[in-house]
Design a protein around this motif. Structure first.
Motif, mmCIF file in Angstrom:
data_model
loop_
_atom_site.group_PDB
_atom_site.id
_atom_site.type_symbol
_atom_site.label_atom_id
_atom_site.label_comp_id
_atom_site.label_asym_id
_atom_site.label_seq_id
_atom_site.Cartn_x
_atom_site.Cartn_y
_atom_site.Cartn_z
ATOM 1 N N VAL A 17 97.152 43.252 33.740
ATOM 2 C CA VAL A 17 97.918 42.697 34.852
ATOM 3 C C VAL A 17 98.829 43.769 35.456
ATOM 4 N N ASP A 18 99.370 44.627 34.573
ATOM 5 C CA ASP A 18 100.234 45.704 35.060
ATOM 6 C C ASP A 18 99.455 46.828 35.721
ATOM 7 N N GLY A 19 98.142 46.679 35.774
ATOM 8 C CA GLY A 19 97.341 47.648 36.509
ATOM 9 C C GLY A 19 96.862 48.824 35.700
ATOM 10 N N ALA A 20 96.844 48.680 34.373
ATOM 11 C CA ALA A 20 96.359 49.784 33.550
ATOM 12 C C ALA A 20 94.852 49.904 33.676
ATOM 13 N N SER A 21 94.385 51.119 33.811
ATOM 14 C CA SER A 21 92.938 51.321 33.897
ATOM 15 C C SER A 21 92.340 51.181 32.503
ATOM 16 N N ARG A 22 90.992 51.221 32.452
ATOM 17 C CA ARG A 22 90.297 51.073 31.181
ATOM 18 C C ARG A 22 90.771 52.132 30.173
ATOM 19 N N TRP A 23 90.831 53.374 30.663
ATOM 20 C CA TRP A 23 91.249 54.461 29.775
ATOM 21 C C TRP A 23 92.704 54.294 29.341
ATOM 22 N N GLU A 24 93.564 53.865 30.314
ATOM 23 C CA GLU A 24 94.978 53.694 29.960
ATOM 24 C C GLU A 24 95.167 52.591 28.927
#
Lengths: 342, 293
Positions: free
Chosen positions: A242-249
């Motif tokens: 939800v906070d917009g973290a990408s897959r890698w993050e």
């Protein structure tokens, strides 16, 4: 549980460990102070018609009597520890005195058997352990993503390299990397060099042994990480999303910190197991270019018809010191945790 | 997991599938290759001409008249008496598993239920003992065993393997016992059981999964051991792994190396079966120490 009941339950196990682990360590320490008896020589003269000849031979009866009286050999103090096949103090002093630069000192010390083995053992331990953790983590992440029905078979095949007897596993690879085997022949045609052999140079032998080590232990790290991945809290992952973290993050900042305790557990197990590397050296017939501390001890015990107990014992004591140094941080951490609990 | 945000982009999916396939090949192919090759003659398995000979087997065809031969197995099992080593391995592993589990459940239970400070020291000592390279211990055994005249026989080896196994067994069973609530044995004791009866009648029946898992790892340790068995057993009493190593000394002769290949495959097959039947327990055992922390 009262002390008496505790003792009643634990004594058989304790007795076995004391008799066959603690006492042998003491016995090794004692043996390391002794070396083999000097051979008792007798000179006998044979006089014939053409004058006398004297011949020197070993007095077997006297030797047997001596061995009966002092089975451990004769007392040598710390002499075995400092001789040329162990810590080699005199040799190192000589090398430092006569060498011109640091590189020469290093190269000449690396030729002493004990340091050669120590360097290989430590290099193996500290190269293989991080690679095992990295590869195991990568496999766990990708296997976790495949369809459910395929997971069972994949885990089955993944377990093989770890559970198969180390000597057998290294032999299987050894036959394949033979220049007449499939991998050896494949590498030859890949590099266009018909004389390429993985057994020829020390560097290639070291790389082969490291590769074997990673192949053998990666499944352990994989299984532990895979089990850990099943328990990663999904709500944390979702809120990261939800906070917009990408897959890698998400992997980097949620999964990895969560699995960190597991990584330290794997590192502990791997340090202990890699430090005693031994069977692969036999399986790959690699003793000429790579020896480990365990291999030195085995070799002393296998020496000809009379095992070199003193020499093997001294190497064993030095190895035990190494193990304790390796475990010291772990022991200290456990001690603090235990105290916090009470 | 069908929400679109969960779906992977195509390149990533391909990459991870490729990675799984590569790993599977790396993990399993050497064993399958060696199993297949063990039914060939040396000229095919170690082919100077073409590696593909090991698959099709032209030399095997020429020498024996069929593309598969049992020559390696016959040589190893009958001529070199590998069956004797297999029998010894069976005796050693079964005894080691039974004895270590008996000692380990008693000890692990005591460690899990006693809150005194010395349990910590015992567990730490066990950890250090577990890290000892086995060969350092073996160098301590040899001389006393020669003196006592108990070197070279199976019972000595079994006891030594049990003892070397104990630190690991204690840790594992201790953590399994910790997961069983104390109330269980305490209520049994309120009902009039002695401590041992509570252990045997109330705790052990719910401990079976833990016992089976620990038993599997005891089995693997005894089965895979090379250091202890190769140093403590005579030629006649030797087990499988040292026997395989002794084949290697005599491989100069044509065809002898295939005995070793056949023996290696014979040693792998039981492990295949073991993983097939007990995969779940092995995985839970590997993670038992970890997940607890």
């Amino acid at each position: 549980m009262p002390h008496k009941t505790f003792l009643a339950f634990i004594w058989p196990s304790l007795l076995a460990m004391v008799l066959f682990i603690a006492v042998p360590i003491v016995s090794v320490a004692y043996q390391s102070l002794f070396i083999e008896h000097e051979q008792i020589l007798i000179t006998s003269e044979n006089c014939g018609p053409f004058g006398c000849t004297s011949s020197v031979s070993v007095d077997r009866a006297a030797m047997a009597r001596l061995a009966e009286e002092q089975p451990a050999g004769r007392y040598n103090g710390l002499g075995t520890y400092t001789n040329s096949s162990h810590l080699a103090t005199d040799e190192i002093a000589g090398i430092v005195a006569t060498s011109e630069n640091f590189n020469e000192i290093r190269n000449r010390i690396m030729n002493l058997p004990f340091y050669k083995a120590l360097v290989f053992t430590l290099t193996y331990t500290f190269v293989v352990t991080p690679l095992v953790i990295a590869l195991g983590f990568a496999i766990a992440v990708v296997v976790n993503a495949i369809p459910q029905m395929l997971k069972g078979p994949v885990i089955f095949f993944s377990l093989l390299p770890m559970l198969v007897t180390p000597l057998v596993g290294s032999l299987v690879l050894f036959w394949m990397i033979d220049s007449r085997g499939i991998i050896g022949a494949g590498l030859q045609s890949l590099f266009g060099d018909p004389d390429l052999s993985l057994k020829a140079s020390p560097t290639l032998t070291w790389i082969t042994l490291f590769t074997y080590g990673v192949w053998h232990s990666a499944p352990f790290a994989f299984v532990v990480f895979y089990a850990g991945l099943q328990t990663v809290p999904t709500d944390t992952l979702e809120s990261a999303m939800v906070d917009g973290a990408s897959r890698w993050e998400r992997v980097r900042f949620v999964v990895m910190p969560y699995l960190l305790p597991l990584a330290s557990f794997i590192a502990l197990m791997q340090l202990m197991d890699n430090f005693r590397i031994f069977e692969p050296i036999i399986g790959f017939s690699a003793a000429a270019s790579a020896t480990s501390l365990s291999y030195l001890i085995y070799n002393d015990l296998r020496a000809g018809n009379s095992p070199l107990f003193g020499s093997a014992a001294a190497t064993s004591m030095l190895t035990i010191v190494g193990v304790v140094i390796l475990l010291l941080p772990v022991l200290r951490r456990n001690w603090r945790e235990f105290n916090r609990k009470i | 997991m069908s929400k679109p945000s969960h779906r992977k982009p195509l390149p990533l999916a391909l990459l991870s599938t490729g990675f799984v396939i590569v790993w599977l090949i790396v993990a399993a192919f050497p064993f399958l290759w060696t199993m297949w090759g063990s039914f060939k003659v040396e000229g095919d398995f170690f082919s100077r001409a073409n590696w593909a000979d090991a698959i099709t087997g032209p030399v095997t065809m020429r020498q024996t008249g069929s593309p598969f031969t049992m020559a390696g197995y016959e040589g190893a099992w009958i001529a070199q008496e590998f069956w004797r080593a297999v029998a010894n391995t069976a005796i050693v592993t079964v005894s080691v598993v039974v004895i270590s589990l008996t000692l380990g459940t008693l000890g692990g239970y005591a460690l899990a239920r006693s809150g005194f400070r010395y349990t910590f020291w015992l567990l730490m000592a066990a950890l250090v003992f577990r890290a000892m390279p086995h060969v350092t211990l073996v160098s301590g055994y040899l001389l006393p065993f020669f003196e006592l005249n108990i070197w070279g026989v199976l019972p000595t080896t079994i006891i030594v393997l049990v003892a070397i196994n104990q630190p690991f067994t204690l840790w594992m069973l201790h953590s399994f016992f910790l997961s069983i609530p104390k109330d269980l044995d305490e209520s049994a004791m309120v009902d009039g059981c002695t401590r041992f009866q509570a252990f045997r009648l109330a705790v052990i029946p719910v401990m079976w999964p833990g016992v089976v898992t620990t038993g599997l790892f005891s089995f693997l340790l005894a089965y895979n051991d090379f250091t202890v068995t190769s140093m403590l057993l005579t030629q006649e009493n030797t087990t499988m792994v040292p026997k395989i190593n002794s084949f290697l000394g005599s491989t100069q002769e044509e065809g002898k190396v295939m005995y070793a290949v056949a023996a290696v495959v014979s040693a792998i097959v039981p492990l295949f079966a073991l993983i097939l039947f007990f995969q779940r327990q092995i995985v839970s055992g590997l993670t038992a120490g970890a997940v607890k922390g």
